[in-house]
Design a protein around this motif. Structure first.
Motif, mmCIF file in Angstrom:
data_model
loop_
_atom_site.group_PDB
_atom_site.id
_atom_site.type_symbol
_atom_site.label_atom_id
_atom_site.label_comp_id
_atom_site.label_asym_id
_atom_site.label_seq_id
_atom_site.Cartn_x
_atom_site.Cartn_y
_atom_site.Cartn_z
ATOM 1 N N GLU A 77 -10.786 19.966 1.495
ATOM 2 C CA GLU A 77 -10.177 19.211 2.605
ATOM 3 C C GLU A 77 -8.676 18.981 2.433
ATOM 4 O OE1 GLU A 77 -12.099 15.469 3.394
ATOM 5 O OE2 GLU A 77 -10.429 14.751 4.626
ATOM 6 N N LEU A 78 -7.950 19.352 3.473
ATOM 7 C CA LEU A 78 -6.521 19.082 3.526
ATOM 8 C C LEU A 78 -6.282 17.937 4.514
ATOM 9 C CD1 LEU A 78 -3.442 19.755 3.401
ATOM 10 C CD2 LEU A 78 -3.882 21.690 4.898
ATOM 11 N N GLY A 109 -3.382 13.827 4.258
ATOM 12 C CA GLY A 109 -2.826 13.337 3.000
ATOM 13 C C GLY A 109 -1.504 14.063 2.754
ATOM 14 N N GLU A 112 -1.128 9.400 9.568
ATOM 15 C CA GLU A 112 -2.277 9.273 10.481
ATOM 16 C C GLU A 112 -1.810 8.988 11.901
ATOM 17 O OE1 GLU A 112 -6.066 8.006 8.056
ATOM 18 O OE2 GLU A 112 -4.829 6.260 8.367
ATOM 19 N N SER A 140 -5.986 12.749 10.258
ATOM 20 C CA SER A 140 -5.513 12.020 9.077
ATOM 21 C C SER A 140 -5.178 13.019 7.972
ATOM 22 C CB SER A 140 -6.619 11.065 8.619
ATOM 23 O OG SER A 140 -6.265 10.488 7.387
ATOM 24 N N GLU A 158 -10.340 6.084 -7.311
ATOM 25 C CA GLU A 158 -11.193 7.262 -7.457
ATOM 26 C C GLU A 158 -11.817 7.269 -8.846
ATOM 27 O OE1 GLU A 158 -11.879 9.467 -5.238
ATOM 28 O OE2 GLU A 158 -10.303 9.360 -3.718
ATOM 29 N N PHE A 160 -4.248 16.586 -5.720
ATOM 30 C CA PHE A 160 -5.336 16.673 -4.740
ATOM 31 C C PHE A 160 -6.121 15.373 -4.651
ATOM 32 C CE2 PHE A 160 -9.648 17.483 -3.351
ATOM 33 C CZ PHE A 160 -9.418 18.171 -2.174
ATOM 34 N N GLN A 211 -0.639 8.761 3.304
ATOM 35 C CA GLN A 211 -1.338 9.340 4.454
ATOM 36 C C GLN A 211 -0.404 9.388 5.645
ATOM 37 O OE1 GLN A 211 -4.842 6.802 4.912
ATOM 38 N NE2 GLN A 211 -6.113 8.466 4.122
ATOM 39 N N GLU A 249 -6.765 3.176 3.470
ATOM 40 C CA GLU A 249 -6.331 4.083 4.546
ATOM 41 C C GLU A 249 -5.283 3.326 5.357
ATOM 42 O OE1 GLU A 249 -9.495 5.005 7.329
ATOM 43 O OE2 GLU A 249 -9.657 2.929 7.980
ATOM 44 N N ARG A 288 -6.838 4.393 -3.625
ATOM 45 C CA ARG A 288 -8.290 4.448 -3.818
ATOM 46 C C ARG A 288 -8.576 4.548 -5.301
ATOM 47 N NH1 ARG A 288 -10.297 8.434 1.129
ATOM 48 N NH2 ARG A 288 -9.041 7.331 2.676
ATOM 49 N N ALA A 298 -5.775 11.722 -6.040
ATOM 50 C CA ALA A 298 -4.981 10.741 -6.780
ATOM 51 C C ALA A 298 -5.489 9.337 -6.454
ATOM 52 C CB ALA A 298 -3.519 10.877 -6.398
ATOM 53 N N GLU A 344 -8.648 10.696 15.597
ATOM 54 C CA GLU A 344 -7.766 10.463 14.451
ATOM 55 C C GLU A 344 -7.566 11.726 13.616
ATOM 56 O OE1 GLU A 344 -8.068 7.258 10.987
ATOM 57 O OE2 GLU A 344 -9.372 8.980 10.654
HETATM 58 N N1 GAP Z 1 -8.450 7.206 8.046
HETATM 59 C C1 GAP Z 1 -9.382 8.216 7.709
HETATM 60 C C2 GAP Z 1 -9.362 8.568 6.303
HETATM 61 O O1 GAP Z 1 -8.734 7.931 5.495
HETATM 62 P P1 GAP Z 1 -10.244 10.374 4.620
HETATM 63 O O2 GAP Z 1 -10.903 11.688 4.891
HETATM 64 O O3 GAP Z 1 -10.900 9.469 3.646
HETATM 65 O O4 GAP Z 1 -10.104 9.689 6.042
HETATM 66 C C3 GAP Z 1 -7.843 11.324 5.001
HETATM 67 O O5 GAP Z 1 -8.746 10.625 4.173
HETATM 68 C C4 GAP Z 1 -6.976 12.257 4.189
HETATM 69 O O6 GAP Z 1 -6.345 11.536 3.126
HETATM 70 C C5 GAP Z 1 -7.744 13.380 3.497
HETATM 71 O O7 GAP Z 1 -7.945 14.480 4.358
HETATM 72 C C6 GAP Z 1 -6.811 13.732 2.356
HETATM 73 O O8 GAP Z 1 -5.792 14.606 2.817
HETATM 74 C C7 GAP Z 1 -6.164 12.399 2.013
HETATM 75 N N2 GAP Z 1 -6.817 11.800 0.827
HETATM 76 C C8 GAP Z 1 -7.960 11.098 0.778
HETATM 77 N N3 GAP Z 1 -8.230 10.703 -0.470
HETATM 78 C C9 GAP Z 1 -7.241 11.173 -1.250
HETATM 79 C C10 GAP Z 1 -6.945 11.103 -2.645
HETATM 80 N N4 GAP Z 1 -7.719 10.434 -3.489
HETATM 81 N N5 GAP Z 1 -5.821 11.702 -3.098
HETATM 82 C C11 GAP Z 1 -5.002 12.368 -2.249
HETATM 83 N N6 GAP Z 1 -5.226 12.468 -0.919
HETATM 84 C C12 GAP Z 1 -6.331 11.880 -0.427
#
Ligand code: GAP
Length: 450
Positions: free
Chosen positions: A272-273, A316, A204, A314, A187, A195, A202, A153, A185, A197, A312
């Motif tokens: 989640e957006l 994506g 933020e 945040s 994932e 969506f 981010q 993040e 991340r 990745a 915060e």
């Molecule tokens: N700093 C807080 C934070 O990182 P999070 O809900 O884990 O919170 C925030 O992530 C935003 O980052 C999410 O709402 C999403 O839009 C985006 N996001 C998180 N993981 C993602 C992923 N693997 N691929 C694309 N966007 C991602």
């Protein structure tokens, strides 16, 4: 029938928005490359976000390093938080810590760990110690002392620079620090195009304020963020708030609400957006304790020293990109013909104006069209006002091509232009054409953009 997400994935590749990462080598799951039009659309989203954040002078910008001292991630809880053995359900996509799952009685299960999802009975992935952060080494020696992580993040760069920004600018509370940058991340199941990745961006804001004002700031920021999406054309029916239940809150959060978009990939369609969280004083406190730097705020008037609370929002960037593409996508009929059109907000459209000579073999028309094209190209420097030249195929096909990439206006130079210096401007959404004098074209377009 293909879903909107499938259609968008295909259009994005065909028309140069998004290409699969490392495609000629078979790809790399969870990575995507932004093509020529994708770069402009992404830049426009970023620009609008910055404009929205910086409209008040108590918001400061930051661009922190991706690689940070690994103590940052120990203090933030990320090292511990993501190092437990995890399994994912292949069906409902829920992720579980193995030690939180009920043990099964079957012999195989006792040996290998539970094999069925406790929520839906679906098959679970193999259990493994799973650290969501990508790990690498800084310097030539690869041992535990040289471990660094790719940030999961962007927020932590803001917390560790809180004191620097305070020392440079001496802001009063409330104030915010905003940042846009890459996050990574690992994932387990990257999916649904952009969506989920493994490498993404981010945007933020960490908004610091007095603890007793935090609830009000939280509500204000929720409203302001929703208004931002609506102002850029997202349809009301496709976006909503969802408040987190207590048991789904992140370890640092007291309260959280997601802004969800109807991506059509979950049971009720919404996912989640953007996440908005009240992170309390968790981050400043934990970094103070671990670094031994005092990250408290001193209120001169009240002679009080305390840790501010943090709200915060945040977002994506890639998820926003996907939402704007999906929301703009329409298949309609114009002049009796079916067409695909991306009704992107003109502020976001990667190409603002396309310029066409009516025919490609008439020297006078080409020259005049080139003149108009050059004048538009000079109108606004940089990425935000891109103009495209197209003289291939008949005029109908050129309109269709521009509709598909979301160009709001097409300007055609024809025989009449040579007589009276007027051109046609065609509107993407209605298909209507108006004649305008060349000398008033730029004014007209800039006015429409406002
Ligand atoms: N700093 C807080 C934070 O990182 P999070 O809900 O884990 O919170 C925030 O992530 C935003 O980052 C999410 O709402 C999403 O839009 C985006 N996001 C998180 N993981 C993602 C992923 N693997 N691929 C694309 N966007 C991602």
């Amino acid at each position: 029938m293909a879903s909107t997400l499938e259609k968008i994935t295909s259009l994005a590749k065909r028309r140069g928005f998004i290409y699969p990462g490392s495609e000629i080598y078979g790809g790399l799951a969870g990575t995507w490359d932004y093509g020529p039009l994708g770069v402009f659309l992404k830049e426009n989203i970023k620009y609008e976000w910055w404009r929205h954040m910086l409209r008040e002078d108590h918001i400061y910008a930051l661009d922190g390093a991706i690689l940070m001292n690994s103590k940052v991630w120990e203090a933030s809880g990320h090292v511990e938080q993501f190092s437990d053995p995890l399994v994912d359900c292949k069906k409902c996509k829920k992720r579980f810590r193995v030690d939180h799952l009920p043990r099964r009685t079957a012999l195989r299960d006792l040996k290998d760990g539970p094999s069925a999802c406790p929520e839906c009975g679906g098959e679970l992935t193999e259990a493994r110690p799973f650290q969501m952060m990508f790990k690498t080494h800084a310097g030539p020696v690869e041992d535990s002392s040289s471990v660094v992580y790719l940030r999961p993040e962007t927020a932590q760069a803001i917390f560790v620079n809180f004191k620097n920004v305070m020392d440079s600018f001496h802001p009063n509370l409330p104030f915010g620090i905003a940042q846009v940058g890459k996050a990574f991340r690992n994932e387990i199941t990257p999916q649904h195009f952009l969506f989920r990745a493994r490498e993404f961006e981010q945007m933020e804001l960490e908004y610091f304020g007095r603890p007793d004002h935090a609830d009000q700031y939280f509500d204000d920021i929720c409203k302001m963020r929703m208004d931002w999406f609506l102002s850029l054309g997202i349809k009301k029916k496709n976006i909503r708030f969802r408040k987190h239940d207590k048991d789904e809150l992140a370890h640092y959060a007291k309260q959280a609400t997601d802004i969800e978009y109807r991506y059509g990939i979950s049971e009720d369609g919404f996912s989640e957006l953007e996440g908005i969280a009240n992170r309390t004083d968790f981050d400043l406190k934990t970094h103070s304790e671990h670094s031994r730097e005092d990250l408290q705020y001193f209120d001169e008037e009240k002679k009080e020293r305390f840790y501010p609370y943090v709200i915060e929002p945040s977002l994506g960037l890639d998820r926003a990109f996907l939402a704007f593409l999906m929301d703009g996508y329409e298949e309609d009929k114009l002049g009796g013909e079916r067409r695909v059109v991306l009704k992107l907000h003109p502020k976001l459209a990667p190409i603002k104006v396309a310029v066409f000579p009516l025919v490609a073999n008439k020297k006078d028309i080409i020259e005049k069209a080139r003149e108009v094209y050059r004048a538009f190209s000079r109108l606004v420097e940089g990425m935000r006002f891109r103009v495209m030249w197209d003289d291939i195929g008949n005029i109908g096909k050129r309109y269709r091509r521009q509709d598909e990439i979301g160009t709001p206006w097409c300007v055609t130079i024809d025989y009449q232009t040579l007589e009276d210096d007027t051109v046609t401007i065609r509107d993407r959404d209605t298909g209507k054409q108006e004649r305008h004098n060349i000398s008033s074209l730029d004014k007209y377009i800039l006015e429409m953009l406002k």
